[in-house]
Design an enzyme around this catalytic site. Structure first.
Site, PDB file in Angstrom:
ATOM      1  N   HIS A 246      -0.097  15.323 -10.156  1.00 40.45           N
ATOM      2  CA  HIS A 246      -0.618  16.148  -9.073  1.00 40.45           C
ATOM      3  C   HIS A 246      -1.892  16.876  -9.482  1.00 40.45           C
ATOM      4  O   HIS A 246      -2.405  17.707  -8.730  1.00 40.45           O
ATOM      5  CB  HIS A 246       0.430  17.155  -8.602  1.00 40.45           C
ATOM      6  CG  HIS A 246       0.572  17.198  -7.106  1.00 40.45           C
ATOM      7  ND1 HIS A 246      -0.506  17.292  -6.256  1.00 40.45           N
ATOM      8  CD2 HIS A 246       1.653  17.134  -6.304  1.00 40.45           C
ATOM      9  CE1 HIS A 246      -0.089  17.314  -5.004  1.00 40.45           C
ATOM     10  NE2 HIS A 246       1.223  17.205  -5.004  1.00 40.45           N
ATOM     11  N   ASP A 462      -0.484  -4.500   2.369  1.00 39.80           N
ATOM     12  CA  ASP A 462      -0.156  -5.917   2.215  1.00 39.80           C
ATOM     13  C   ASP A 462      -0.692  -6.401   0.873  1.00 39.80           C
ATOM     14  O   ASP A 462      -1.896  -6.492   0.670  1.00 39.80           O
ATOM     15  CB  ASP A 462      -0.772  -6.717   3.358  1.00 39.80           C
ATOM     16  CG  ASP A 462      -0.367  -8.189   3.325  1.00 39.80           C
ATOM     17  OD1 ASP A 462       0.361  -8.590   2.387  1.00 39.80           O
ATOM     18  OD2 ASP A 462      -0.790  -8.927   4.234  1.00 39.80           O
TER      19      ASP A 462
END
Length: 529
Positions: A246, A462
């Site tokens: 983070h 994809d």
């Protein structure tokens, strides 16, 4: 115990401290409570069978496992039985470990990547996320796995030339040393078919697919910026699990990285190039102390469960809440689901701890700054370009969903272009420095942190062999946490909620919540639409 005596005082504390609490995503909790799951009928499995085709492959006894020479690793247990022994929910075997390096070296003038002031205030912890992809190839599963393993590694190496800070190491909470040491990358074989795994998943079981953690997990300084584990199921399906620092990753940055990786894996020549403008807009402060763990981080056993709102329920819910104090447009699905959950969480908290009429319960929501700035920040900019919006309610008074939505909407509206402008430069440093003090309202856990990846586009990724069947977000360590995500189809919302055991026992039985949401359904249910 010190309690807040007035609503006005509580409100001021919320407004002063909301950003600090949203900026600090805490360390991974060591113990998580096993959640009960609902076993769905075989009809979901049958209807989904075409997406999980492929023959079994054998697990060889001769496996080449390469251990990293730089770090020792351990898998942090999340589940324990009554005797304190670790519970193994997934039959999984690590088959390789390595560091994936950029395909070409990072130029010398780019070797130092400066963190922004917002990055500095982030706790140095990992956020776990996982993407499940089916195997629709009817050829040999062994060949499919071999081919996809190679493509994923080569594609990752290729995009790391663009996302070069991810192959470096965080240094002194000021910058990332872009030394091309690479990202941690492991592969595992799961002795189960993907459709069987997804029939009744729970948070605890999914966490066992996450990459191993450095034993020095208390700090990311000097460690990998991102860790990846590719889990191959018996059918050839894949679970790509990631633990991301983070110090540079917010939700938007994560999606950009995954989108670029997917494009490279399917052979696209149009590779996304990230924009590194964050540290120029919000320059860091060399004198800023490294943030210390907050009192809102997990220190005890927690329970995490999923609550799914389908599109029909959401349409009905939004229609019921169309009239509200700050009405300008009907509630969004984020506002509607957040309000329902916030109300139930606040009610549960008030039943396990003393609350008076003036005792507030806070909601802190992560807000993406990119589109809210004037002019808008580049959409391909990476880093922690987020802020926190704080709202409060009073559980011992009557809680109305329209009012809660109004409070939520108003708090987010305050994160506008003027506010973002005030965060820049020395003035911004002073504002963030003041936000470092935790507020009294959260000291006893009377709050919930919320983050949304609705409309993020994760289900459109994809890699060249079909789109995901499930994307799952895990709590990085908050005592009380809400993550909102898309459902695969139908425009529903998946809410992942973490609470204390006592609060969850009350929360999951809330009649109003259960009138809108289904508890822990299988992601496969959405494949029939």
């Amino acid at each position: 115990m010190k309690w807040i005596s007035s609503a006005h005082k509580a409100t001021q504390r919320v407004l002063v401290s909301r950003q600090h609490l949203l900026l600090h995503v805490g360390s991974c909790p060591r113990y998580f409570h096993a959640s009960n799951t609902i076993r769905w009928s075989k009809s979901y499995q049958i209807q989904a069978s075409s997406l999980f085709s492929g023959r079994y492959y054998s697990i060889s006894a001769n496996q080449n496992v390469t251990k990293s020479s730089s770090y020792s690793f351990c898998r942090l247990p999340y589940a324990y039985n009554k005797l304190g022994n670790s519970i193994k929910n997934v039959d999984l075997e690590i088959i390789s470990r390595e560091s994936i390096k950029p395909a070409s070296p990072t130029p010398h003038h780019l070797r130092t990547f400066n963190l922004s002031i917002i990055d500095q205030y982030m706790f140095d912890v990992y956020t776990p996320l996982i993407l499940f992809l089916p195997n629709t190839d009817n050829t040999s599963v062994t060949n499919v796995v071999t081919k996809r393993s190679k493509h994923l590694k080569e594609a990752l190496s290729k995009i790391l030339t663009q996302f070069y800070p991810l192959a470096g190491r965080v240094k002194e909470n000021l910058h990332i040393e872009c030394n091309d040491e690479g990202v941690y990358y492991s592969e595992a074989r799961v002795n189960q078919k993907l459709k069987d795994f997804l029939c009744h998943p729970d948070d605890e079981k999914v966490r066992e697919l996450m990459p191993e953690s450095p034993c020095i997990a208390e700090s990311l300084l000097g460690n990998y910026v991102i860790r990846i584990q590719v889990n191959f199921f018996l059918c050839g399906g894949i679970g790509i699990s990631t633990s991301v620092s983070h110090k540079i990753f917010d939700g938007h940055t994560f999606h950009m990285f995954m989108k670029a990786w997917a494009a490279a894996a399917r052979g696209s020549q149009d590779i996304l190039s990230p924009n590194f403008v964050a540290s120029e807009i919000f320059p860091n402060n060399p004198h800023l102390e490294h943030p210390s763990p907050s009192k809102i981080m997990a220190t005890k056993t927690l329970s995490t469960k999923r609550f799914v709102f389908d599109s029909t329920t959401l349409a009905f819910l939004k229609n019921q809440l169309i009239v509200m104090p700050s009405s300008g447009h009907p509630p969004t699905r984020m506002e509607a689901t957040t309000a329902v959950i916030w109300k139930a969480v606040a009610k549960a908290a008030s039943k396990v701890r003393p609350f008076g009429p003036q005792s507030p319960h806070a909601l802190f929501s992560a807000v993406n700054l990119r589109k809210r700035a004037s002019p808008p920040l580049p959409k391909d900019s990476i880093g922690n370009l987020i802020d926190g919006a704080g709202a409060i309610c009073f559980p011992k008074r009557e809680l109305h969903l329209p009012t809660l939505i109004g409070e939520l909407r108003e708090s987010i509206a305050k994160i506008n272009s003027d506010h973002i402008e005030s965060m820049k430069g020395e003035k911004g440093h002073e504002i963030l420095r003041k936000l470092k003090q935790p507020m009294d309202v959260t000291r006893e856990g009377d709050c919930i942190m919320a983050s949304s990846m609705l409309n993020s586009g994760m289900y459109n990724l994809d890699f060249g062999w079909g789109k995901p069947v499930w994307f799952y977000i895990m709590n990085a360590g908050f005592d009380r946490f809400l993550a909102l995500n898309e459902t695969l189809k139908g425009g529903g919302v998946e809410a992942i909620v973490t609470l204390s055991l006592e609060e969850m026992e009350i929360f999951e039985r809330d009649p109003e919540l259960l009138s809108y949401a289904t508890v822990n359904p299988s992601p496969l249910r959405f494949l029939k639409h």
